[in-house]
Design a protein around this motif. Structure first.
Motif, short mmCIF file in Angstrom:
data_model
loop_
_atom_site.label_atom_id
_atom_site.label_comp_id
_atom_site.label_asym_id
_atom_site.label_seq_id
_atom_site.Cartn_x
_atom_site.Cartn_y
_atom_site.Cartn_z
N ALA A 235 1.03 1.82 12.27
CA ALA A 235 1.99 0.20 11.79
C ALA A 235 0.85 -0.25 10.47
CB ALA A 235 2.77 -0.09 12.13
N ALA A 236 -0.11 -0.67 10.91
CA ALA A 236 -1.68 -1.43 10.08
C ALA A 236 -1.58 -0.39 8.85
CB ALA A 236 -2.76 -1.80 10.49
N ALA A 237 -1.79 0.88 9.19
CA ALA A 237 -2.00 1.69 7.91
C ALA A 237 -0.78 2.04 6.92
CB ALA A 237 -2.67 2.93 7.98
N ARG A 238 0.45 1.80 7.58
CA ARG A 238 1.18 2.19 7.02
C ARG A 238 2.05 0.40 6.02
NH1 ARG A 238 5.13 2.11 9.82
NH2 ARG A 238 4.48 4.39 10.66
N ALA A 239 1.41 0.08 6.53
CA ALA A 239 1.14 -1.59 6.15
C ALA A 239 0.85 -2.09 5.18
CB ALA A 239 1.69 -2.86 6.61
N GLU A 240 -0.45 -1.51 5.10
CA GLU A 240 -2.18 -1.39 3.88
C GLU A 240 -1.17 -0.35 2.78
OE1 GLU A 240 -6.59 -0.88 3.43
OE2 GLU A 240 -5.41 -0.24 5.69
N ALA A 241 -1.29 0.65 3.33
CA ALA A 241 -0.62 1.45 1.69
C ALA A 241 0.53 0.92 1.04
CB ALA A 241 -0.22 2.79 2.35
N GLU A 242 1.89 0.31 1.42
CA GLU A 242 2.56 -0.28 0.57
C GLU A 242 2.42 -1.56 0.27
OE1 GLU A 242 5.35 -1.63 4.17
OE2 GLU A 242 6.29 1.04 4.19
N THR A 243 1.32 -2.18 0.71
CA THR A 243 1.09 -3.03 -0.75
C THR A 243 0.06 -3.32 -1.46
OG1 THR A 243 0.64 -4.98 2.04
CG2 THR A 243 -0.35 -5.68 -0.26
N GLN A 244 -0.81 -1.63 -0.96
CA GLN A 244 -1.31 -1.57 -2.60
C GLN A 244 -0.59 -0.73 -3.35
OE1 GLN A 244 -4.23 1.51 -1.03
NE2 GLN A 244 -5.37 1.69 -2.99
N ALA A 245 0.69 -0.47 -2.83
CA ALA A 245 2.16 0.16 -3.52
C ALA A 245 2.65 -0.44 -4.49
CB ALA A 245 2.52 1.24 -2.83
N GLU A 246 2.24 -1.85 -3.91
CA GLU A 246 3.48 -2.78 -4.26
C GLU A 246 1.93 -3.71 -5.67
OE1 GLU A 246 6.47 -4.12 -4.56
OE2 GLU A 246 6.68 -2.18 -2.81
N ARG A 247 1.16 -3.03 -5.48
CA ARG A 247 0.59 -3.90 -6.61
C ARG A 247 0.33 -2.44 -7.33
NH1 ARG A 247 -3.87 -3.92 -3.16
NH2 ARG A 247 -4.89 -2.82 -4.07
N LEU A 248 -0.07 -1.91 -7.30
CA LEU A 248 -0.17 -0.58 -8.61
C LEU A 248 1.58 -1.19 -8.86
CD1 LEU A 248 -1.72 2.28 -6.32
CD2 LEU A 248 -2.89 0.41 -8.66
N ARG A 249 2.60 -0.67 -8.45
CA ARG A 249 3.30 -0.85 -9.30
C ARG A 249 3.69 -2.17 -10.00
NH1 ARG A 249 5.62 0.36 -4.35
NH2 ARG A 249 6.65 2.08 -3.90
N ALA A 250 3.23 -3.30 -9.94
CA ALA A 250 2.79 -4.78 -10.90
C ALA A 250 2.04 -4.31 -12.07
CB ALA A 250 2.97 -5.77 -9.73
N GLU A 251 1.51 -3.86 -11.78
CA GLU A 251 0.18 -3.53 -12.80
C GLU A 251 0.47 -2.49 -13.60
OE1 GLU A 251 -3.73 -2.18 -10.23
OE2 GLU A 251 -3.73 -4.08 -9.96
N LEU A 252 1.14 -1.23 -13.48
CA LEU A 252 2.37 -0.09 -14.05
C LEU A 252 3.06 -0.71 -14.82
CD1 LEU A 252 2.18 2.42 -14.61
CD2 LEU A 252 4.19 2.85 -13.19
N ALA A 253 3.46 -2.22 -14.61
CA ALA A 253 4.96 -2.49 -15.32
C ALA A 253 4.79 -3.52 -16.76
CB ALA A 253 5.78 -3.81 -14.50
N GLU A 254 3.08 -3.90 -15.49
CA GLU A 254 1.97 -4.85 -16.60
C GLU A 254 2.18 -4.59 -17.46
OE1 GLU A 254 -0.60 -8.55 -16.61
OE2 GLU A 254 -0.26 -7.60 -15.45
N ILE A 255 1.37 -3.44 -17.86
CA ILE A 255 0.69 -1.81 -18.76
C ILE A 255 2.40 -1.48 -19.74
CG2 ILE A 255 -0.22 0.05 -18.83
CD1 ILE A 255 -1.83 -0.78 -16.68
N GLU A 256 3.35 -1.29 -18.64
CA GLU A 256 4.02 -0.25 -19.79
C GLU A 256 5.07 -1.75 -20.04
OE1 GLU A 256 6.83 0.94 -16.46
OE2 GLU A 256 6.20 2.28 -16.85
N ALA A 257 4.52 -2.99 -20.17
CA ALA A 257 5.31 -4.29 -21.03
C ALA A 257 4.11 -4.20 -22.22
CB ALA A 257 5.74 -5.04 -20.48
N ARG A 258 3.40 -4.21 -21.93
CA ARG A 258 1.92 -4.16 -23.28
C ARG A 258 2.59 -3.48 -23.76
NH1 ARG A 258 -3.22 -5.06 -21.14
NH2 ARG A 258 -2.79 -6.67 -20.54
N LEU A 259 3.09 -2.42 -23.60
CA LEU A 259 3.43 -1.09 -24.84
C LEU A 259 4.05 -1.14 -25.31
CD1 LEU A 259 1.72 1.84 -25.21
CD2 LEU A 259 2.79 3.08 -23.42
#
Length: 266
Positions: A235-259
């Protein structure tokens, strides 16, 4: 094979050059497994070949028992040399002395033969009386009838009874029990690993498995507390993976908006 714990940190470049020269000369130098090798740490082996280090990190082939397995230089160290055993000097055997022959004494004819005038001639001894054949046969028949009346078994009956007995069966040898099997499931540095050993022989070096596979293995065990501990780690590993996925999604959305803004500027 004698087990000896060692705190060595692995083979150095000089050690590897010496081992390469020794193997090229047709000999198999001895090495000892370090703590990095896992459960076989402290065991002795023989280097039989050196492969290309650029193809794999495990390029030192070691004979361990009946197996020849590749290891990395960090898993091995030069085996300590043992002091030679001093042998006691041989004690010479005592010399056997030849026996001294005893002097021979020859008796003269005068001493050996007694004087005829000193002792009178002894009278001849009477011959023993021989029983008559009829009396001997009668005594044998009487003894046989007395033995039959007393119920004594005859000699032939005793031999036939002893020969009819079956021979004693020898106990079958006990089969040799196989060496114990150990399967280890471990979690460290965010990874699950599984290793297997049979006695001192390593059947499988620690290899990485998925967290779901580890959870399935533990689910088959009816040990209180173990399944809960594994679920907490997963469960701890899953929560850490979900947090990292959310951070990557936010970074991806910011890059797509800039593009998109850069495309509109064209």
């Amino acid at each position: 094979m004698v087990a000896a714990r060692t705190a060595a940190k692995g083979l150095s470049t000089v050690d590897l050059e010496q081992i390469r020269d020794t193997v090229a000369a047709g000999r198999k130098p001895k090495v000892v497994f370090t703590e990095q090798a896992g459960q076989i740490a402290g065991q002795l082996g023989q280097v039989v070949a050196l492969t290309d280090p650029e193809l794999s990190d495990e390029w030192v082939v070691v004979r361990f028992g009946r197996d020849e397995l590749p290891f990395s230089p960090a898993d091995l160290a030069i085996a300590p040399k043992t002091a030679p055993v001093k042998r006691a000097p041989a004690v010479p055997a005592p010399r056997e002395e030849s026996p001294v022959p005893a002097p021979s004494v020859t008796a003269s004819p005068a001493d050996a033969a007694p004087a005829a005038s000193d002792s009178p001639a002894a009278p001849p001894s009477p011959a023993p009386a021989t029983p008559a054949p009829a009396a001997t046969a009668a005594a044998a028949a009487a003894a046989s009838s007395e033995a039959d009346a007393a119920g004594e078994p005859a000699k032939g009956d005793t031999e036939s009874k002893s020969s009819s007995r079956p021979p004693a069966k020898k106990a079958a040898p006990k089969p040799k029990a196989p060496a114990g099997l150990t399967v280890t499931l471990a979690y460290a540095d965010g990874e699950w690993t599984v290793a297997a050993n049979q006695g001192a022989k390593a059947l499988a070096k620690p290899y990485v498995i998925k967290a779901g596979e580890a959870l399935k293995m533990v689910a088959m065990l009816d040990v209180p507390g173990v399944h809960e501990a594994v679920e907490e780690i997963v469960a701890a590993a899953r929560a850490e993976a979900e947090t990292q996925a959310e951070r990557l999604r936010a970074e991806l959305a910011e890059i797509e908006a800039r593009l998109a803004e850069l495309r509109e500027a064209e």
